[in-house]
Write an enzyme that holds these catalytic residues in place. Structure first.
Site, PDB file in Angstrom:
ATOM      1  N   MET A  38       0.775  -1.243   0.124  1.00 50.99           N
ATOM      2  CA  MET A  38      -0.077  -0.050   0.199  1.00 50.99           C
ATOM      3  C   MET A  38       0.816   1.395   0.024  1.00 50.99           C
ATOM      4  O   MET A  38       0.376   2.389   0.371  1.00 50.99           O
ATOM      5  CB  MET A  38      -0.772   0.011   1.142  1.00 50.99           C
TER       6      MET A  38
ATOM      7  N   HIS B 248       8.994   1.183   3.660  1.00 49.55           N
ATOM      8  CA  HIS B 248      10.132   1.185   4.707  1.00 49.55           C
ATOM      9  C   HIS B 248      10.980  -0.126   4.454  1.00 49.55           C
ATOM     10  O   HIS B 248      10.791  -0.794   3.671  1.00 49.55           O
ATOM     11  CB  HIS B 248       9.406   1.404   6.051  1.00 49.55           C
TER      12      HIS B 248
ATOM     13  N   HIS C 235       9.340  -3.358   3.618  1.00 53.21           N
ATOM     14  CA  HIS C 235       8.964  -3.475   2.181  1.00 53.21           C
ATOM     15  C   HIS C 235      10.364  -3.833   1.496  1.00 53.21           C
ATOM     16  O   HIS C 235      10.113  -4.760   0.416  1.00 53.21           O
ATOM     17  CB  HIS C 235       8.550  -2.357   1.606  1.00 53.21           C
TER      18      HIS C 235
ATOM     19  N   GLY D 272       5.016 -10.357   4.220  1.00 56.83           N
ATOM     20  CA  GLY D 272       5.549 -10.038   5.303  1.00 56.83           C
ATOM     21  C   GLY D 272       5.018 -10.962   6.624  1.00 56.83           C
ATOM     22  O   GLY D 272       3.962 -10.961   6.640  1.00 56.83           O
ATOM     23  N   GLN D 273       5.824 -11.704   7.534  1.00 54.69           N
ATOM     24  CA  GLN D 273       5.146 -12.430   8.620  1.00 54.69           C
ATOM     25  C   GLN D 273       4.726 -11.484   9.511  1.00 54.69           C
ATOM     26  O   GLN D 273       3.884 -11.734  10.286  1.00 54.69           O
ATOM     27  CB  GLN D 273       6.434 -13.150   8.926  1.00 54.69           C
ATOM     28  N   LYS D 274       5.059 -10.225   9.272  1.00 51.67           N
ATOM     29  CA  LYS D 274       4.414  -8.903  10.364  1.00 51.67           C
ATOM     30  C   LYS D 274       2.728  -9.283  10.135  1.00 51.67           C
ATOM     31  O   LYS D 274       2.316  -8.826  11.157  1.00 51.67           O
ATOM     32  CB  LYS D 274       4.794  -7.618   9.642  1.00 51.67           C
ATOM     33  N   ASP D 275       2.196  -9.430   8.991  1.00 49.49           N
ATOM     34  CA  ASP D 275       0.859  -9.657   8.858  1.00 49.49           C
ATOM     35  C   ASP D 275       0.521 -10.944   8.912  1.00 49.49           C
ATOM     36  O   ASP D 275      -0.101 -11.533   8.127  1.00 49.49           O
ATOM     37  CB  ASP D 275       0.454  -8.997   7.814  1.00 49.49           C
TER      38      ASP D 275
ATOM     39  N   SER E  45       6.250  -0.328  10.427  1.00 46.57           N
ATOM     40  CA  SER E  45       5.135  -0.343   9.831  1.00 46.57           C
ATOM     41  C   SER E  45       4.941   0.999   9.157  1.00 46.57           C
ATOM     42  O   SER E  45       5.390   2.027   9.844  1.00 46.57           O
ATOM     43  CB  SER E  45       3.886  -0.480  10.970  1.00 46.57           C
ATOM     44  N   SER E  46       4.009   1.122   8.212  1.00 50.75           N
ATOM     45  CA  SER E  46       3.723   2.537   7.507  1.00 50.75           C
ATOM     46  C   SER E  46       2.932   3.328   8.715  1.00 50.75           C
ATOM     47  O   SER E  46       2.965   4.436   8.511  1.00 50.75           O
ATOM     48  CB  SER E  46       2.995   2.313   6.192  1.00 50.75           C
TER      49      SER E  46
HETATM   50  P1  AMP Z   1       1.514  -3.095   3.571  1.00 44.27           P
HETATM   51  O1  AMP Z   1       2.131  -2.040   2.553  1.00 44.27           O
HETATM   52  O2  AMP Z   1       1.371  -2.661   4.946  1.00 44.27           O
HETATM   53  O3  AMP Z   1       0.230  -3.531   2.927  1.00 44.27           O
HETATM   54  O4  AMP Z   1       2.479  -4.136   3.452  1.00 44.27           O
HETATM   55  C1  AMP Z   1       2.772  -4.824   2.143  1.00 44.27           C
HETATM   56  C2  AMP Z   1       3.671  -5.869   2.670  1.00 44.27           C
HETATM   57  O5  AMP Z   1       4.687  -5.645   3.292  1.00 44.27           O
HETATM   58  C3  AMP Z   1       2.887  -6.982   3.390  1.00 44.27           C
HETATM   59  O6  AMP Z   1       2.934  -8.364   2.932  1.00 44.27           O
HETATM   60  C4  AMP Z   1       3.407  -6.799   4.614  1.00 44.27           C
HETATM   61  O7  AMP Z   1       3.072  -7.961   5.611  1.00 44.27           O
HETATM   62  C5  AMP Z   1       4.756  -6.451   4.631  1.00 44.27           C
HETATM   63  N1  AMP Z   1       5.480  -5.935   5.678  1.00 44.27           N
HETATM   64  C6  AMP Z   1       4.841  -4.717   6.341  1.00 44.27           C
HETATM   65  N2  AMP Z   1       5.561  -4.374   7.271  1.00 44.27           N
HETATM   66  C7  AMP Z   1       6.860  -5.288   7.637  1.00 44.27           C
HETATM   67  C8  AMP Z   1       7.826  -5.474   8.279  1.00 44.27           C
HETATM   68  N3  AMP Z   1       7.940  -4.762   9.291  1.00 44.27           N
HETATM   69  N4  AMP Z   1       8.599  -6.738   7.981  1.00 44.27           N
HETATM   70  C9  AMP Z   1       8.356  -7.297   6.984  1.00 44.27           C
HETATM   71  N5  AMP Z   1       7.404  -7.386   6.128  1.00 44.27           N
HETATM   72  C10 AMP Z   1       6.484  -6.180   6.253  1.00 44.27           C
END
Ligand code: AMP
Length: 299
Positions: A35, A39, A42, A152-155, A190-191
């Protein structure tokens, strides 16, 4: 690096990039859906894709259908220019930046619902969230047609939902899950961290600390989920400003609670700090959660 917002244009470009001169096996495509507001978390997904695939595609789309009413869709950070600078430096080949109208033409009424698992953890407190996630990721998979896609395992709950979707809808791709990237003090990147004030940023450290303390207890031989829940709850309560959404010890695949973590488990927390919702988790050893899954059918 090419940037495209149009689906047909993107498909045409990928057709050309995939083709090899000698008409042998096409070049492999690695895909990272995001999205934006990128950071180092990503970046780690991009680097994993760059290592394993010939062509790296990343999408930036703030997906309206995964935000529930009164969430931060309108103010979600949008930093396209900086994002593209980072992606160019990482050697990304193609960035896909569709508009909402492109992804959801007026009257669109087709959704992907991964029942059961979508109503657990974040899905319980954000009803409809995972329907939005599964729908947009299914659409992106159809548009990009990657060989590997990186998450990411974060989610962790998102991973469980998408693994099930890939398997059950026979997507011909492999889903790769990469470890959570953290700030040097342990805060999961995290964003949404940019919403935090200095004080909230300090309070947010309690999430990773709670998980770490529980993990240490497991290393000392504690296998009872109830004891781990108790440690996490007590740690989070040390910061009265934190509102707990959930604290969970679950099976990483089904997201259902488990009593004994001996065979592995997902420890997960979600909290509100001010108006910001933050999540974090650790995957305990021997849980089948950090490998890849494929919807490819064996011939
Ligand atoms: P998002 O932009 O938040 O939708 O995240 C896009 C992808 O980046 C998703 O697969 C998230 O799980 C991954 N992601 C977000 N934060 C982290 C992080 N701190 N470490 C690893 N992957 C991440």
């Amino acid at each position: 690096m090419q940037i495209h917002s149009d689906i047909s244009e993107l498909r045409a470009v990928l057709r050309i990039l995939r083709a090899t001169d000698d008409r042998s096996t096409p070049r492999s495509v690695g895909f990272v859906p995001t999205m934006g507001a990128l950071h180092a978390g990503h970046r780690s997904l991009v680097q994993a894709a760059r290592q394993r695939c010939d062509i790296v595609v990343l999408s930036i789309f703030v997906n309206p259908t995964q935000f529930v009413p009164n969430e931060d869709f309108g103010r979600y950070p949008r930093t396209l220019e900086q994002d593209c600078q980072m992606l160019e430096a990482e050697g990304v080949d193609v960035v896909f930046t569709p508009t909402s109208e492109t992804m959801y033409p007026s009257g669109a009424s087709t959704f992907v619902d991964v029942e059961g698992v979508s109503g657990r953890l974040d899905g319980a407190s954000r009803p409809g969230h995972f329907r939005g996630v599964a729908t947009v990721v299914a659409k992106l998979f159809h548009i990009v047609q990657p060989d590997l896609s990186f998450f990411g395992q974060k989610d962790a709950a998102q991973v469980a939902v998408l693994r099930k979707m890939v398997r059950e809808l026979d997507f011909p791709l492999e889903l790769i899950v990469c470890p959570t990237v953290r700030e040097s003090d342990g805060l999961a990147m995290s964003s949404r961290n940019r919403y935090l004030s200095t004080e909230e940023r300090r309070q947010a450290l309690t999430l990773s600390r709670a998980l770490q303390l529980a993990e240490m207890q497991v290393a000392r031989g504690e296998h009872h989920a109830s004891a781990l829940l108790q440690i996490m709850r007590a740690t989070l309560q040390e910061e009265p400003a934190i509102r707990v959404d959930y604290i969970a010890v679950v099976d990483p695949e089904t997201l259902l609670p488990i009593d004994d973590v001996g065979a592995g488990a997902l420890l997960a927390v979600a909290t509100y700090i001010g108006n910001t919702r933050l999540i974090d988790n650790v995957l305990l050893a021997s849980a089948p959660g950090n490998t890849s899954v494929s919807g490819k059918k064996k011939s």
